[in-house]
Design a protein around this motif. Structure first.
Motif, short mmCIF file in Angstrom:
data_model
loop_
_atom_site.label_atom_id
_atom_site.label_comp_id
_atom_site.label_asym_id
_atom_site.label_seq_id
_atom_site.Cartn_x
_atom_site.Cartn_y
_atom_site.Cartn_z
N VAL A 21 16.43 -23.92 -30.60
CA VAL A 21 15.44 -24.98 -30.42
C VAL A 21 16.05 -26.04 -29.52
CG1 VAL A 21 14.04 -26.74 -31.54
CG2 VAL A 21 14.41 -24.54 -32.68
N LEU A 22 15.43 -26.28 -28.38
CA LEU A 22 15.85 -27.32 -27.45
C LEU A 22 14.98 -28.55 -27.66
CD1 LEU A 22 16.06 -25.20 -24.16
CD2 LEU A 22 17.83 -25.52 -25.88
N GLY A 23 15.60 -29.73 -27.76
CA GLY A 23 14.82 -30.95 -27.97
C GLY A 23 15.39 -32.11 -27.19
N ALA A 24 14.52 -32.85 -26.52
CA ALA A 24 14.98 -33.99 -25.72
C ALA A 24 15.47 -35.14 -26.59
CB ALA A 24 13.86 -34.46 -24.80
N SER A 67 13.94 -29.38 -17.72
CA SER A 67 13.36 -29.84 -16.45
C SER A 67 12.51 -28.79 -15.75
CB SER A 67 14.47 -30.30 -15.50
OG SER A 67 15.41 -29.24 -15.29
N GLY A 68 12.59 -27.53 -16.19
CA GLY A 68 11.80 -26.50 -15.53
C GLY A 68 12.03 -25.14 -16.15
N VAL A 69 11.24 -24.19 -15.72
CA VAL A 69 11.39 -22.81 -16.20
C VAL A 69 11.18 -21.86 -15.03
CG1 VAL A 69 8.97 -22.73 -16.95
CG2 VAL A 69 10.59 -21.09 -17.89
N ARG A 70 11.98 -20.79 -15.02
CA ARG A 70 11.88 -19.76 -13.99
C ARG A 70 11.56 -18.44 -14.67
NH1 ARG A 70 17.58 -20.41 -11.27
NH2 ARG A 70 18.08 -21.67 -13.12
N PRO A 71 10.25 -18.15 -14.86
CA PRO A 71 9.86 -16.95 -15.60
C PRO A 71 10.39 -15.66 -14.99
CG PRO A 71 8.00 -18.44 -15.39
CD PRO A 71 9.07 -18.96 -14.49
N GLY A 72 10.46 -15.59 -13.65
CA GLY A 72 10.95 -14.37 -13.02
C GLY A 72 12.38 -14.05 -13.40
N ARG A 74 13.73 -15.44 -16.23
CA ARG A 74 13.80 -15.72 -17.67
C ARG A 74 14.87 -16.77 -17.97
NH1 ARG A 74 11.02 -11.84 -21.14
NH2 ARG A 74 9.97 -10.34 -19.79
N LEU A 75 14.73 -17.90 -17.27
CA LEU A 75 15.66 -19.01 -17.44
C LEU A 75 14.89 -20.31 -17.64
CD1 LEU A 75 18.29 -18.32 -14.62
CD2 LEU A 75 18.61 -18.00 -17.08
N VAL A 76 15.41 -21.15 -18.54
CA VAL A 76 14.92 -22.51 -18.71
C VAL A 76 15.99 -23.44 -18.14
CG1 VAL A 76 14.41 -24.32 -20.39
CG2 VAL A 76 13.51 -22.03 -20.73
N ASP A 77 15.60 -24.33 -17.27
CA ASP A 77 16.55 -25.28 -16.69
C ASP A 77 16.62 -26.53 -17.55
OD1 ASP A 77 17.27 -23.79 -14.35
OD2 ASP A 77 15.28 -24.23 -13.55
N THR A 78 17.85 -26.95 -17.87
CA THR A 78 18.07 -28.14 -18.68
C THR A 78 19.10 -29.05 -18.00
OG1 THR A 78 19.99 -27.45 -20.00
CG2 THR A 78 17.84 -26.60 -20.68
N ASP A 79 19.27 -30.23 -18.57
CA ASP A 79 20.27 -31.17 -18.05
C ASP A 79 21.68 -30.58 -18.11
OD1 ASP A 79 18.22 -32.95 -17.69
OD2 ASP A 79 18.68 -34.15 -19.48
N ALA A 80 21.88 -29.64 -19.03
CA ALA A 80 23.21 -29.04 -19.21
C ALA A 80 23.32 -27.68 -18.53
CB ALA A 80 23.52 -28.92 -20.69
N PRO A 221 -1.06 -33.58 -22.47
CA PRO A 221 -0.03 -32.57 -22.70
C PRO A 221 1.22 -32.85 -21.86
CG PRO A 221 -2.18 -31.53 -22.45
CD PRO A 221 -2.36 -32.98 -22.10
N ALA A 222 2.37 -32.72 -22.49
CA ALA A 222 3.64 -32.97 -21.81
C ALA A 222 4.07 -31.70 -21.07
CB ALA A 222 4.70 -33.41 -22.81
N THR A 223 3.44 -31.47 -19.95
CA THR A 223 3.66 -30.22 -19.21
C THR A 223 4.04 -30.44 -17.75
OG1 THR A 223 1.28 -30.12 -18.74
CG2 THR A 223 2.07 -28.90 -20.68
N ALA A 224 4.31 -31.67 -17.34
CA ALA A 224 4.66 -31.91 -15.94
C ALA A 224 5.90 -31.14 -15.54
CB ALA A 224 4.87 -33.41 -15.72
N TRP A 225 6.77 -30.87 -16.48
CA TRP A 225 8.01 -30.14 -16.19
C TRP A 225 7.76 -28.67 -15.81
CZ3 TRP A 225 9.76 -26.06 -19.39
CH2 TRP A 225 9.01 -25.88 -20.57
N LEU A 226 6.54 -28.20 -16.02
CA LEU A 226 6.20 -26.82 -15.67
C LEU A 226 5.76 -26.67 -14.21
CD1 LEU A 226 4.26 -25.83 -18.91
CD2 LEU A 226 6.52 -25.01 -18.20
N ALA A 227 5.71 -27.77 -13.47
CA ALA A 227 5.29 -27.70 -12.07
C ALA A 227 6.19 -26.74 -11.29
CB ALA A 227 5.35 -29.09 -11.44
N GLY A 228 5.55 -25.86 -10.53
CA GLY A 228 6.29 -24.91 -9.72
C GLY A 228 6.74 -23.66 -10.45
N SER A 229 6.43 -23.58 -11.76
CA SER A 229 6.88 -22.43 -12.55
C SER A 229 5.96 -21.22 -12.40
CB SER A 229 6.95 -22.80 -14.03
OG SER A 229 5.65 -23.03 -14.55
#
Length: 392
Positions: A21-24, A67-72, A74-80, A221-229
């Motif tokens: 579980v990832l949480g800001a 900060s984003g997700v790359r479905p192709g 299968r990666l979620v981008d985070t601050d770390a 909805p808090a979905t701005a981080w999905l832009a470009g995904s």
């Protein structure tokens, strides 16, 4: 709620793989309803879920912003850095809408997170003059807490009645009297022109003293981080999911306040910003992740009867269903009294219900909505007749 319940449901339904579980927010996962009540009034320090994450082998990575997700890939981008996934569940909820022009003005508050509630506690403890912008559910609940704390409260609403976006005028009009009964002032048809330190200026020139301003004009909805995904979003910004809460990318799901889904029951796509939705949806998602698609039945399709409650001005308000599209509205009891109910029917079948101080109506009505039960209108309008006894 949605993220934690998904993790717990996965374990309950037999998932043996890793669960992260990832949480800001840096806090232990917590429940939000107490924020506008017990936490705000200093009656509780927090509302952490009673979940033994270690015993369930659920890994929490807190204080980590995605900060984003790359479905192709299968990666979620985070601050770390990137985090790989086999299945991804988006549970980022909703974010409050700021009042234009109020950003950065001292004394202006939103109420969504534990930190928000803790920042507001001194405002109530010191009994500041408070202006609440927005007479929706959160505005009413905060005004209730502020009055309980002894604050002078003025609620400013641009529409001509409270809950204008949620309930018909014939219903919400009666709820407007609750503000005065509690000692709060409700100003409807009032637009904010400017917020300055210590005051709110209205479009008609009125200047309202404000030791604090609380903004409750809605959430998105808090979905701005999905832009470009490439993950499809609805026009309202919600994740566009199917009736299994699957998003448009493979093995990506969404639950809670950030997702809309098609309802066969109501013939519409629903975006439900309420606690019960964040409790129910995870069970469907877990079933689809754990089970094979071919083994799933129509019972595993997500089509709930929406439900929520609100405690405001000494009243317990409950709502079930979705009244848009109803063709008949029935009253049970006197809406000027302490307890009454409104029922909405479509083609004779109960589709929604609002109960004020009548929890039995809500409990029975929710089951009747699930059953698409048809009501005898004469019996349904008699508040002495149990609602279940009004079924035709």
């Amino acid at each position: 709620m949605a993220g934690v319940q998904t993790a717990v449901a996965l374990r309950e339904q037999g998932w043996t793989g890793q669960v992260v579980v990832l949480g800001a927010e840096p806090h232990q996962p917590y429940d939000r309803p107490p924020l506008s009540k017990a936490v705000l009034l200093g009656k509780a320090e927090g509302s952490a879920f009673d979940v033994d994450f270690a015993a369930l082998d659920i890994e929490l990575r807190l204080g980590l912003r995605v900060s984003g997700v790359r479905p192709g890939q299968r990666l979620v981008d985070t601050d770390a850095g990137p985090v790989a996934y086999r299945h991804l569940v988006i549970a980022t909820g909703a974010e409050p809408i700021a009042l234009p022009g109020s950003e950065g003005v001292p004394g202006v508050h939103l109420l969504r997170t534990l930190d928000d509630a803790q920042r507001l506690r001194p405002v109530l403890a010191e009994q500041h003059d408070v202006v609440v912008v927005g007479a929706g559910w959160i505005g009413a609940e905060f005004a209730t807490a502020a009055r309980e704390a002894g604050c002078n409260v003025t609620v400013v609403e641009a529409a001509h009645r409270p809950l204008a976006g949620a309930l018909p005028g014939a219903v919400a009009g009666y709820m407007a009297t609750w503000y005065a009964d509690s000692g709060a002032e409700l100003r409807t048809g009032a637009r904010v022109a400017e917020v300055e330190p210590g005051a709110v200026l209205l479009a008609d020139g009125t200047r309202l003293p404000a030791g604090a301003v609380v903004v409750g004009i809605g959430a998105r909805p808090a979905t701005a981080w999905l832009a470009g995904s490439g993950i499809a979003l609805a026009p309202d910004g919600s994740v566009l999911a199917d009736d299994a809460l699957r998003a448009s990318a493979p093995d990506v799901y969404a639950v809670g306040d950030c997702v809309s889904f098609p309802s066969a029951r109501y013939g519409a796509r629903l975006l439900v910003h309420h606690w019960d939705n964040a409790l129910q949806g995870p069970r469907t998602v877990a079933a689809h992740i754990v089970g094979s698609e071919t083994a799933l039945t129509t019972a595993d399709r997500y089509d709930p009867v929406p439900y929520f409650w609100s405690e405001q001005f000494g009243r317990f308000v409950q709502y079930a269903g979705h009244h848009a599209g109803a063709d008949t509205m029935l009253w049970r009891g006197d809406p000027t009294s302490a307890a009454w109910t409104v029922c909405w029917l479509r083609d004779g079948a109960l589709v929604a219900l609002l109960a004020v101080g009548r929890p039995r109506d809500l409990t029975q009505g929710r089951k009747l909505i699930e059953q698409s039960a048809h009501l005898d209108e004469a019996r349904a309008t008699d508040p002495t007749v149990p609602l279940k006894s009004a079924v035709r």
